[in-house]
Structures are given as structure tokens and as C-alpha cells.
Scaffold this active site. Structure first.
Site, PDB file in Angstrom:
ATOM      1  N   ASP A  13     -17.779 132.395  39.175  1.00 58.97           N
ATOM      2  CA  ASP A  13     -17.104 132.553  40.360  1.00 58.97           C
ATOM      3  C   ASP A  13     -17.131 131.482  41.250  1.00 58.97           C
ATOM      4  O   ASP A  13     -17.269 131.752  42.519  1.00 58.97           O
ATOM      5  CB  ASP A  13     -17.786 134.099  40.899  1.00 58.97           C
ATOM      6  N   LYS A  16     -13.264 128.238  39.732  1.00 56.75           N
ATOM      7  CA  LYS A  16     -12.875 127.571  38.493  1.00 56.75           C
ATOM      8  C   LYS A  16     -11.242 127.681  38.296  1.00 56.75           C
ATOM      9  O   LYS A  16     -10.573 126.812  37.890  1.00 56.75           O
ATOM     10  CB  LYS A  16     -13.606 127.954  37.321  1.00 56.75           C
ATOM     11  N   GLY A  40     -13.228 136.505  35.672  1.00 56.85           N
ATOM     12  CA  GLY A  40     -12.243 137.032  36.615  1.00 56.85           C
ATOM     13  C   GLY A  40     -11.644 135.732  37.356  1.00 56.85           C
ATOM     14  O   GLY A  40     -12.465 135.259  38.274  1.00 56.85           O
ATOM     15  N   HIS A  41     -10.594 134.992  36.972  1.00 52.52           N
ATOM     16  CA  HIS A  41     -10.169 133.856  37.755  1.00 52.52           C
ATOM     17  C   HIS A  41      -9.198 134.189  38.782  1.00 52.52           C
ATOM     18  O   HIS A  41      -8.161 134.668  38.419  1.00 52.52           O
ATOM     19  CB  HIS A  41      -9.813 132.703  36.578  1.00 52.52           C
ATOM     20  N   GLN A 222     -17.193 131.596  33.106  1.00 53.12           N
ATOM     21  CA  GLN A 222     -18.772 132.006  33.519  1.00 53.12           C
ATOM     22  C   GLN A 222     -19.274 130.708  34.174  1.00 53.12           C
ATOM     23  O   GLN A 222     -18.608 130.036  34.775  1.00 53.12           O
ATOM     24  CB  GLN A 222     -19.546 132.505  32.637  1.00 53.12           C
TER      25      GLN A 222
HETATM   26  P1  GDP Z   1     -13.711 131.782  39.227  1.00 53.21           P
HETATM   27  O1  GDP Z   1     -14.169 132.917  38.275  1.00 53.21           O
HETATM   28  O2  GDP Z   1     -14.701 130.449  39.055  1.00 53.21           O
HETATM   29  O3  GDP Z   1     -12.488 131.347  38.783  1.00 53.21           O
HETATM   30  O4  GDP Z   1     -13.593 132.313  40.652  1.00 53.21           O
HETATM   31  P2  GDP Z   1     -13.421 133.797  41.298  1.00 53.21           P
HETATM   32  O5  GDP Z   1     -12.074 133.585  41.124  1.00 53.21           O
HETATM   33  O6  GDP Z   1     -14.035 134.805  40.586  1.00 53.21           O
HETATM   34  O7  GDP Z   1     -13.907 133.506  42.916  1.00 53.21           O
HETATM   35  C1  GDP Z   1     -13.734 132.635  43.706  1.00 53.21           C
HETATM   36  C2  GDP Z   1     -13.297 133.314  44.740  1.00 53.21           C
HETATM   37  O8  GDP Z   1     -13.323 132.572  46.075  1.00 53.21           O
HETATM   38  C3  GDP Z   1     -11.805 133.635  44.926  1.00 53.21           C
HETATM   39  O9  GDP Z   1     -11.582 134.913  45.592  1.00 53.21           O
HETATM   40  C4  GDP Z   1     -11.095 132.825  45.460  1.00 53.21           C
HETATM   41  O10 GDP Z   1      -9.759 132.965  45.983  1.00 53.21           O
HETATM   42  C5  GDP Z   1     -11.990 132.220  46.668  1.00 53.21           C
HETATM   43  N1  GDP Z   1     -12.041 130.893  46.846  1.00 53.21           N
HETATM   44  C6  GDP Z   1     -11.873 129.637  46.135  1.00 53.21           C
HETATM   45  N2  GDP Z   1     -11.886 128.515  46.741  1.00 53.21           N
HETATM   46  C7  GDP Z   1     -12.006 128.899  48.041  1.00 53.21           C
HETATM   47  C8  GDP Z   1     -12.379 128.140  49.314  1.00 53.21           C
HETATM   48  O11 GDP Z   1     -12.333 126.967  49.236  1.00 53.21           O
HETATM   49  N3  GDP Z   1     -12.438 128.886  50.259  1.00 53.21           N
HETATM   50  C9  GDP Z   1     -12.341 130.536  50.278  1.00 53.21           C
HETATM   51  N4  GDP Z   1     -12.440 131.050  51.474  1.00 53.21           N
HETATM   52  N5  GDP Z   1     -12.133 130.897  49.314  1.00 53.21           N
HETATM   53  C10 GDP Z   1     -12.194 130.176  48.142  1.00 53.21           C
HETATM   54  P1  IMO Z   2     -16.029 133.881  35.838  1.00 51.81           P
HETATM   55  O1  IMO Z   2     -15.125 133.151  34.781  1.00 51.81           O
HETATM   56  C1  IMO Z   2     -19.835 135.918  37.176  1.00 51.81           C
HETATM   57  C2  IMO Z   2     -22.328 137.867  34.276  1.00 51.81           C
HETATM   58  C3  IMO Z   2     -22.390 139.388  34.381  1.00 51.81           C
HETATM   59  C4  IMO Z   2     -23.840 139.622  33.844  1.00 51.81           C
HETATM   60  C5  IMO Z   2     -23.773 138.518  32.782  1.00 51.81           C
HETATM   61  C6  IMO Z   2     -23.652 139.066  31.265  1.00 51.81           C
HETATM   62  O2  IMO Z   2     -15.111 134.573  36.463  1.00 51.81           O
HETATM   63  O3  IMO Z   2     -16.933 133.013  36.456  1.00 51.81           O
HETATM   64  P2  IMO Z   2     -21.260 139.693  29.972  1.00 51.81           P
HETATM   65  O4  IMO Z   2     -20.371 140.826  30.507  1.00 51.81           O
HETATM   66  O5  IMO Z   2     -20.699 138.625  30.020  1.00 51.81           O
HETATM   67  O6  IMO Z   2     -22.271 140.062  28.643  1.00 51.81           O
HETATM   68  O7  IMO Z   2     -22.267 139.949  31.222  1.00 51.81           O
HETATM   69  O8  IMO Z   2     -23.034 137.518  32.959  1.00 51.81           O
HETATM   70  N1  IMO Z   2     -20.690 137.293  34.371  1.00 51.81           N
HETATM   71  C7  IMO Z   2     -20.152 136.707  35.234  1.00 51.81           C
HETATM   72  N2  IMO Z   2     -20.441 136.501  36.347  1.00 51.81           N
HETATM   73  N3  IMO Z   2     -18.555 135.585  36.825  1.00 51.81           N
HETATM   74  C8  IMO Z   2     -18.209 135.458  35.450  1.00 51.81           C
HETATM   75  O9  IMO Z   2     -17.090 134.974  34.922  1.00 51.81           O
HETATM   76  C9  IMO Z   2     -19.059 136.329  34.720  1.00 51.81           C
HETATM   77  N4  IMO Z   2     -18.736 136.589  33.304  1.00 51.81           N
HETATM   78  C10 IMO Z   2     -19.754 137.339  33.174  1.00 51.81           C
HETATM   79  O10 IMO Z   2     -22.269 139.965  35.767  1.00 51.81           O
HETATM   80  O11 IMO Z   2     -24.759 139.383  34.744  1.00 51.81           O
HETATM   81 MG    MG Z   3     -14.730 134.970  38.725  1.00 54.17          MG
END
Ligand code: GDP
Ligand code: IMO
Ligand code: MG
Length: 428
Positions: A13, A16, A40-41, A222
Site C-alpha cells: 500500500d 505502487k 488493492g492498487h 505487496q
Molecule cells: P498500492 O497498493 O501500493 O497501490 O497502494 P494503495 O492504493 O493500496 O494505497 C495507497 C493509498 O494512498 C491510496 O488511497 C492512494 O490514493 C493514496 N495515495 C497515493 N499517493 C498519495 C499521496 O501522495 N498523497 C495522498 N494523500 N494520498 C496518496
Molecule cells: P498491495 O499490492 C498490504 C498482507 C495481508 C496479510 C499478509 C498475508 O495492495 O500493496 P495474503 O492474503 O497475501 O496471504 O496475506 O499480507 N497483504 C497486504 N498488505 N497490501 C497488500 O497488497 C497486501 N497483500 C497482502 O494483510 O498481513
Molecule cells: Mg494496496
């Protein structure tokens, strides 16, 4: 040829999806190389926030060929739901290929994910998407691959073999009802037919693109601290988010990978259980959680929050060969009197600068913090380092100095326009 890997440098999270979407503007291919719909991207396209779990984050840009690589475990149900979801949001998925060699997540994988967790005294807190059990079956060599869904006889054989093992476990060990062969067979045969136009030897396509001088971006899922080998085992996922996973998961030689961008937030977050030395349990954590809406995209769980951990970032740099750093969410730290960075740990009176493998050692590690002046300005419209308040600039500079990596981008918001480029990114 030009290639780069986007790898999460923390516990997932890190943003990416957003960086991948941003860089896709200048990419020909975007290839997901590991994980499944546990990811979840988030990306922002045409003014709307979109979430993708399996489909690569280059999907909003029609010139990009998106690829779900061999290293990904594919839940076809999620994939088709995601295609419909994107269509409903005005994004047509006509530029997607799925590796014929990728493993398929079957209904019993999700079931076993829950059953296996239920027996653990120390729960991992998985996403219950069946990720671990699917990778387990791959290694046990009873997995079902995308290619198998396209051939009724192979699917019959593979499914019979897998179900004979699963049903024994379900009935004798977990005291559950056995699963019905016919309904699963028919459902997955139908998925195979629906998948047919997307299926390809994706390694072939990617290598051809690289040979033709095209730009290929490998998108990780991840984070490196969740890597099955290099993360905080056993509180990890079951794949290799490290950049090395891109070579294996996409089917390219390691020498094909030129740049490796580690994506990090300027603080840390973690969902699920496991060590987190800089975790905060105070108002600061709640403020950050509220400001950045730090709740899991897939499970909706509140994310645990902590100060930036340089020990973990250096570990990520080492095991993944990071060449550049992308720092997100600088805007989220506006408003704190001071901001902290953990530069080392204290373990039993000794200062250490490495991430211990032992769970019990990690639990005794106390972060050693460097405290820097904060800033109060709204920085969401800043475009360059010079636009930032001096304290925010000093913070970024200090992080890069401590990790010893050049800053590729810094971001002050979730929109594409809030990502600011500083480094070279692509090598050509
Ligand atoms: P990922 O799994 O690495 O793609 O990241 P996620 O989407 O799960 O979580 C990143 C969160 O941070 C999302 O809600 C994005 O919209 C938010 N986000 C990303 N970059 C920024 C930033 O520079 N500022 C703020 N406020 N939010 C951001
Ligand atoms: P993105 O790509 C954050 C965490 C789960 C749990 C552990 C193992 O959005 O960054 P799993 O279901 O993979 O066997 O769970 O890994 N986890 C993540 N945490 N971002 C993710 O993906 C994750 N994918 C798995 O919460 O702790
Ligand atoms: Mg994510």
C-alpha cells in the site's frame, strides 16, 4: 530496450498503483509479476478513484499493453468482475493479456485460506483470497494453470487429482463437507472459454517487446517486507514482491531489468499481523489514518501506522537492489510540529542497523529516532523541491541521504498531477 520495476519498499500500500499509472504514460507494457487479488492498487483516472486487484495499473491508458504474468495467481471470477467494474467506469479492457502459465485460484483455495488461519494460534491476518493455498498447490505440483482451463480433458484430470486431496483434507481433517467436482468443473471450463481471447505466452510477448526497444514496466504487488523469503516471516504473503520476483514472474532474464524503483510512503503502514517496530498507537497514528484514509482496499481493515523506518527501507534496498526511490504522501505529514525517522534500532543495549530475522529479537527492538522540524503549509500544489517549505524539503533530503538512493519522484496527492518527477526514471 528500457525496463523498470516498481516494487513496494515497505509492507504494501505504498502507492505502487498510482506510480505505475503515472509512469505508464511513457510505457509500452505494464506487467504484473506476483501476488493475486490480495493486492488493492488505487489510481485516479478522469477524476475518479479506481481500485484494481489483478489488472495491471497501466489499464487506464489505451496505448499500454497490460500483462498478467506467470507469477500471478489468478482468480478468474475477480478478473471478470474487475473488467466489468472498469467498463462501468469508462475504462475498456481490450489491451490485456494473461499468461497461459499463471496459476488459477480455485474455490478450495479460499476455503483453505480460512481453515488454515483458523487453526493458527498466531494468525497472519491474510486477505482470505486463497493466495497462500494457491501458491502451496503450485509448489506441490497439483495447481491448475490458465492453459489447463482451455483444455477440457486436462482440466478434468487436474481437478480430479486436486479434489481427491482437498476432499480428504476437508472431510478427515477439517470435518467439512466435500466439494462437488461437477459444479467446479463446469464453472471453470466456462471461465476458460471466456479467458481464451486474453491468454498468451506472455514471456514471449514481453521479450519480443524488449528486443524491439519498447519500454516495459514490471509492477509489483505487496511490499518487500511481506516477501516470503525476505520479509517478516511468517507474517508475510506467499510470493516474492522483491524485484527479483519480476524476472521469475514475468519470464525475463535478470539482466533485462535496468532500473528498480522502490516505492514508499513517508511514514509506514501495515495491514494484518506481524512485527512493526515504529508502530504508533497514539493520536498521531489516528491523524495520519484519517488524513490519508488508511484503510485496506481489499478488506477495509484500518491500516496500522508508524513513523518512517529507515532500517526496513535499507533492508528493502539491499534484498531488492533498489536503484531509485519514489516517496508518496508527503502532504499527509503537513501539520505536525516535528516528524520522526527511525534510523537504527536498539536491541538489548546494542545499536543495530539491520533488520533482525528472529521474531523475538524484533519484538525487543526499540527504534532510535531522529526528530526533524515539521511544516504546517498545505503542500498539495507543490511541483518542485523548491516549491516545498524548507522543512519538507529537508525531510525528503534526509530520507534519501539515509537510504542512500536518488529520489525518482515525490508526491503530494493521489492524482497523477500530484506526482513530481526528479530523477531519470527510464534509462533511455
Ligand atoms: P498500492 O497498493 O501500493 O497501490 O497502494 P494503495 O492504493 O493500496 O494505497 C495507497 C493509498 O494512498 C491510496 O488511497 C492512494 O490514493 C493514496 N495515495 C497515493 N499517493 C498519495 C499521496 O501522495 N498523497 C495522498 N494523500 N494520498 C496518496
Ligand atoms: P498491495 O499490492 C498490504 C498482507 C495481508 C496479510 C499478509 C498475508 O495492495 O500493496 P495474503 O492474503 O497475501 O496471504 O496475506 O499480507 N497483504 C497486504 N498488505 N497490501 C497488500 O497488497 C497486501 N497483500 C497482502 O494483510 O498481513
Ligand atoms: Mg494496496
Amino acid at each position: 530496450m528500457s525496463s523498470l520495476v516498481i516494487a513496494g519498499a515497505q509492507w504494501g500500500d505504498e502507492g505502487k498503483g498510482k506510480i505505475t499509472d503515472f509512469l505508464s504514460q511513457k510505457a509500452d507494457f505494464v506487467v504484473r509479476y506476483a501476488g493475486g487479488d490480495n493486492a488493492g492498487h488505487t489510481l485516479v483516472h478522469a477524476g475518479q478513484k479506481l481500485h484494481v486487484q489483478l489488472i495491471p495499473s497501466g489499464i487506464c491508458l489505451p496505448h499500454v499493453q497490460n500483462v498478467i504474468g506467470t507469477g500471478v495467481v489468478v482468480n478468474p471470477k475477480t478478473l471478470f468482475a474487475e473488467i466489468d467494474y472498469l467498463a462501468a467506469h469508462g475504462v475498456a479492457v481490450h489491451n490485456l493479456k494473461v499468461s497461459s502459465r499463471a496459476q488459477v485460484i480455485m474455490p478450495y483455495h479460499q476455503l483453505f485460506d480460512q481453515l488454515q488461519e483458523s487453526l493458527k494460534s498466531e494468525k497472519i491476518g491474510t486477505t482470505h483470497k486463497g493466495i497462500g493455498p494457491a501458491y502451496q498447490d503450485k509448489l506441490e505440483r497439483i495447481g491448475i494453470r490458465i492453459a489447463d482451463l482451455l483444455d477440457p480433458e486436462t482440466l478434468r484430470l487436474r481437478l480430479e487429482q486436486a479434489l481427491s486431496v482437498k476432499n480428504l483434507l476437508l472431510t478427515k481433517v477439517y470435518e467439512q463437507e466435500p466439494l462437488d467436482f461437477d459444479s467446479i468443473y463446469q464453472e471453470y471450463l466456462a471461465y476458460g472459454e471466456k479467458l481464451r481471447p486474453y491468454v498468451a505466452d506472455t514471456s514471449y510477448l514481453i521479450n519480443e517487446a524488449l528486443d524491439a526497444g519498447q519500454r516495459v514496466l514490471f509492477e509489483g504487488a505487496q511490499g518487500i517486507m511481506l516477501d516470503i523469503d525476505h520479509g517478516t516471516y511468517p507474517f508475510v504473503t506467499s510470493s516474492n514482491p522483491v524485484a527479483g520476483g519480476a524476472a521469475v514472474g514475468a519470464g525475463v532474464g535478470p539482466q533485462r531489468i535496468q532500473e528498480i524503483i522502490g516505492v514508499a510512503k513517508v511514514y509506514c503502514s501495515r495491514v494484518g499481523a506481524g512485527p512493526f517496530p515504529t508502530e504508533l498507537h497514539d493520536e498521531t497514528a489516528q491523524t495520519i489514518r484519517d488524513t490519508a484514509h488508511e484503510y485496506g482496499v481489499v478488506t477495509g481493515r484500518p491500516r496500522r501506522i508508524g513513523w518512517l523506518d529507515i532500517v526496513a527501507l535499507r533492508h528493502a534496498k539491499r534484498v531488492s537492489g533498489l536503484t531509485q526511490l519514489s516517496l508518496n504522501c508527503l502532504d499527509v505529514l503537513s501539520g505536525f510540529e516535528t516528524v520522526k525517522i527511525a534510523t537504527a534500532y536498539e536491541l538489548d543495549g546494542q545499536v543495530i542497523d539491520y533488520y533482525p530475522a528472529s521474531e523475538r529479537d524484533l519484538a525487543r527492538c526499540q527504534p532510535i529516532y531522529e526528530e526533524l522540524p515539521g511544516w504546517s503549509e498545505d503542500i498539495t500544489t507543490c511541483k518542485t523541491l523548491a516549491d516545498l517549505p524548507a522543512a519538507a524539503r529537508a525531510y525528503l533530503n534526509r530520507v534519501c541521504e539515509l537510504v542512500d538512493l536518488p529520489l525518482a519522484t515525490f508526491a503530494v496527492g493521489a492524482d497523477r498531477s500530484a506526482t513530481n518527477v526528479l530523477g531519470q526514471l527510464w534509462r533511455d
